[in-house]
Scaffold this motif. Sequence first.
Motif, short mmCIF file in Angstrom:
data_model
loop_
_atom_site.label_atom_id
_atom_site.label_comp_id
_atom_site.label_asym_id
_atom_site.label_seq_id
_atom_site.Cartn_x
_atom_site.Cartn_y
_atom_site.Cartn_z
N TYR A 170 0.82 -1.21 0.00
CA TYR A 170 0.00 0.00 0.00
C TYR A 170 0.85 1.26 0.00
O TYR A 170 0.54 2.23 -0.66
CB TYR A 170 -0.93 -0.02 1.22
CG TYR A 170 -1.86 1.14 1.31
CD1 TYR A 170 -2.97 1.22 0.47
CD2 TYR A 170 -1.64 2.16 2.23
CE1 TYR A 170 -3.84 2.29 0.55
CE2 TYR A 170 -2.51 3.23 2.31
CZ TYR A 170 -3.61 3.30 1.47
OH TYR A 170 -4.46 4.36 1.56
N LEU A 171 1.96 1.23 0.75
CA LEU A 171 2.80 2.41 0.89
C LEU A 171 4.23 1.99 1.20
O LEU A 171 4.44 1.06 1.99
CB LEU A 171 2.27 3.30 2.02
CG LEU A 171 3.04 4.57 2.34
CD1 LEU A 171 2.88 5.57 1.21
CD2 LEU A 171 2.55 5.17 3.64
N ILE A 174 -4.41 -2.82 12.69
CA ILE A 174 -3.18 -2.09 12.39
C ILE A 174 -2.17 -2.44 13.46
O ILE A 174 -2.44 -2.35 14.64
CB ILE A 174 -3.40 -0.58 12.35
CG1 ILE A 174 -4.42 -0.22 11.27
CG2 ILE A 174 -2.10 0.16 12.12
CD1 ILE A 174 -4.80 1.23 11.25
N GLN A 175 -0.99 -2.84 13.03
CA GLN A 175 0.01 -3.28 13.98
C GLN A 175 1.39 -2.89 13.49
O GLN A 175 1.69 -2.99 12.32
CB GLN A 175 -0.06 -4.80 14.12
CG GLN A 175 1.01 -5.39 14.99
CD GLN A 175 0.88 -6.90 15.04
OE1 GLN A 175 -0.07 -7.47 14.55
NE2 GLN A 175 1.84 -7.53 15.63
N VAL A 176 2.24 -2.42 14.39
CA VAL A 176 3.63 -2.16 14.09
C VAL A 176 4.45 -3.19 14.83
O VAL A 176 4.29 -3.38 16.02
CB VAL A 176 4.03 -0.72 14.50
CG1 VAL A 176 5.50 -0.48 14.25
CG2 VAL A 176 3.18 0.29 13.74
N LEU A 177 5.33 -3.86 14.12
CA LEU A 177 6.12 -4.92 14.73
C LEU A 177 7.11 -4.35 15.72
O LEU A 177 7.73 -3.31 15.46
CB LEU A 177 6.87 -5.69 13.64
CG LEU A 177 6.00 -6.42 12.63
CD1 LEU A 177 6.87 -7.04 11.56
CD2 LEU A 177 5.18 -7.47 13.30
N ALA A 197 -8.26 -7.28 3.81
CA ALA A 197 -8.22 -5.81 3.81
C ALA A 197 -7.78 -5.25 5.16
O ALA A 197 -8.23 -4.20 5.59
CB ALA A 197 -9.56 -5.22 3.40
N LYS A 198 -6.89 -5.96 5.84
CA LYS A 198 -6.31 -5.48 7.09
C LYS A 198 -4.92 -4.91 6.79
O LYS A 198 -4.18 -5.47 5.99
CB LYS A 198 -6.21 -6.61 8.12
CG LYS A 198 -7.57 -7.07 8.58
CD LYS A 198 -7.45 -8.11 9.66
CE LYS A 198 -8.83 -8.55 10.12
NZ LYS A 198 -8.74 -9.58 11.15
N TYR A 199 -4.59 -3.83 7.48
CA TYR A 199 -3.33 -3.13 7.26
C TYR A 199 -2.26 -3.59 8.25
O TYR A 199 -2.56 -3.90 9.40
CB TYR A 199 -3.52 -1.62 7.42
CG TYR A 199 -4.37 -1.03 6.33
CD1 TYR A 199 -3.78 -0.50 5.19
CD2 TYR A 199 -5.75 -0.98 6.44
CE1 TYR A 199 -4.55 0.04 4.19
CE2 TYR A 199 -6.53 -0.43 5.44
CZ TYR A 199 -5.92 0.08 4.32
OH TYR A 199 -6.69 0.62 3.33
N LEU A 200 -1.01 -3.58 7.78
CA LEU A 200 0.13 -3.90 8.63
C LEU A 200 1.24 -2.91 8.30
O LEU A 200 1.67 -2.84 7.15
CB LEU A 200 0.60 -5.32 8.40
CG LEU A 200 1.90 -5.73 9.09
CD1 LEU A 200 1.67 -5.80 10.59
CD2 LEU A 200 2.38 -7.05 8.58
N GLY A 201 1.68 -2.16 9.29
CA GLY A 201 2.78 -1.23 9.10
C GLY A 201 4.03 -1.74 9.79
O GLY A 201 3.98 -2.17 10.94
N ILE A 202 5.14 -1.71 9.09
CA ILE A 202 6.43 -2.14 9.65
C ILE A 202 7.41 -0.99 9.45
O ILE A 202 7.63 -0.55 8.32
CB ILE A 202 6.95 -3.41 8.95
CG1 ILE A 202 5.90 -4.50 8.96
CG2 ILE A 202 8.23 -3.89 9.63
CD1 ILE A 202 6.23 -5.67 8.06
N THR A 210 3.75 -0.32 4.40
CA THR A 210 2.39 -0.62 4.82
C THR A 210 1.83 -1.63 3.84
O THR A 210 1.84 -1.40 2.63
CB THR A 210 1.51 0.64 4.85
OG1 THR A 210 2.11 1.60 5.70
CG2 THR A 210 0.12 0.31 5.36
N LEU A 211 1.37 -2.76 4.37
CA LEU A 211 0.84 -3.85 3.56
C LEU A 211 -0.65 -4.03 3.84
O LEU A 211 -1.13 -3.70 4.92
CB LEU A 211 1.57 -5.16 3.88
CG LEU A 211 3.08 -5.15 3.76
CD1 LEU A 211 3.66 -6.46 4.28
CD2 LEU A 211 3.49 -4.93 2.32
N VAL A 212 -1.35 -4.61 2.88
CA VAL A 212 -2.75 -4.95 3.04
C VAL A 212 -2.88 -6.43 2.72
O VAL A 212 -2.38 -6.90 1.70
CB VAL A 212 -3.65 -4.14 2.08
CG1 VAL A 212 -5.11 -4.49 2.29
CG2 VAL A 212 -3.42 -2.66 2.25
N ASN A 213 -3.55 -7.19 3.61
CA ASN A 213 -3.71 -8.63 3.35
C ASN A 213 -5.02 -8.91 2.63
O ASN A 213 -5.74 -7.99 2.23
CB ASN A 213 -3.58 -9.43 4.65
CG ASN A 213 -4.79 -9.30 5.55
OD1 ASN A 213 -5.69 -8.53 5.31
ND2 ASN A 213 -4.78 -10.06 6.62
#
Length: 102
Positions: A26-27, A95-98, A71-76, A65-68
């Motif tokens: 996504y970004l 939304i989760q940051v590792l 349609a859930k977002y994951l930011g690393i 930023t990923l989308v699975n």
Amino acid sequence: MKYLILLLFAALFNICRAQFPDYYVYLVKGTVTVTATNAKNKKLKQGDFLFNRDVLIISKNSEITLVNKDAKYLGINTPRTLTVSTLTKIFPSLIQVLPKNM
């Protein structure tokens, strides 16, 4: 003849279903590269797809930023190298940051 067509349709459906990506990019900020199986490192850009066998390399001062599929977002935003398949194990919230120690 009906059974042959049904069998071919079922085989084609399974082949097509196996090609769905696991994540959508996504970004991207900074330098994030991906290594696919039997491929060289490639710099990720918005709109790329990631599969379970891919390896992400996130550089310092970079963010992705990923989308699975749900349609859930994951930011690393921490520098690390990880496989995409491990993301599914650590994806419980919207939304989760590792954390850095992972």
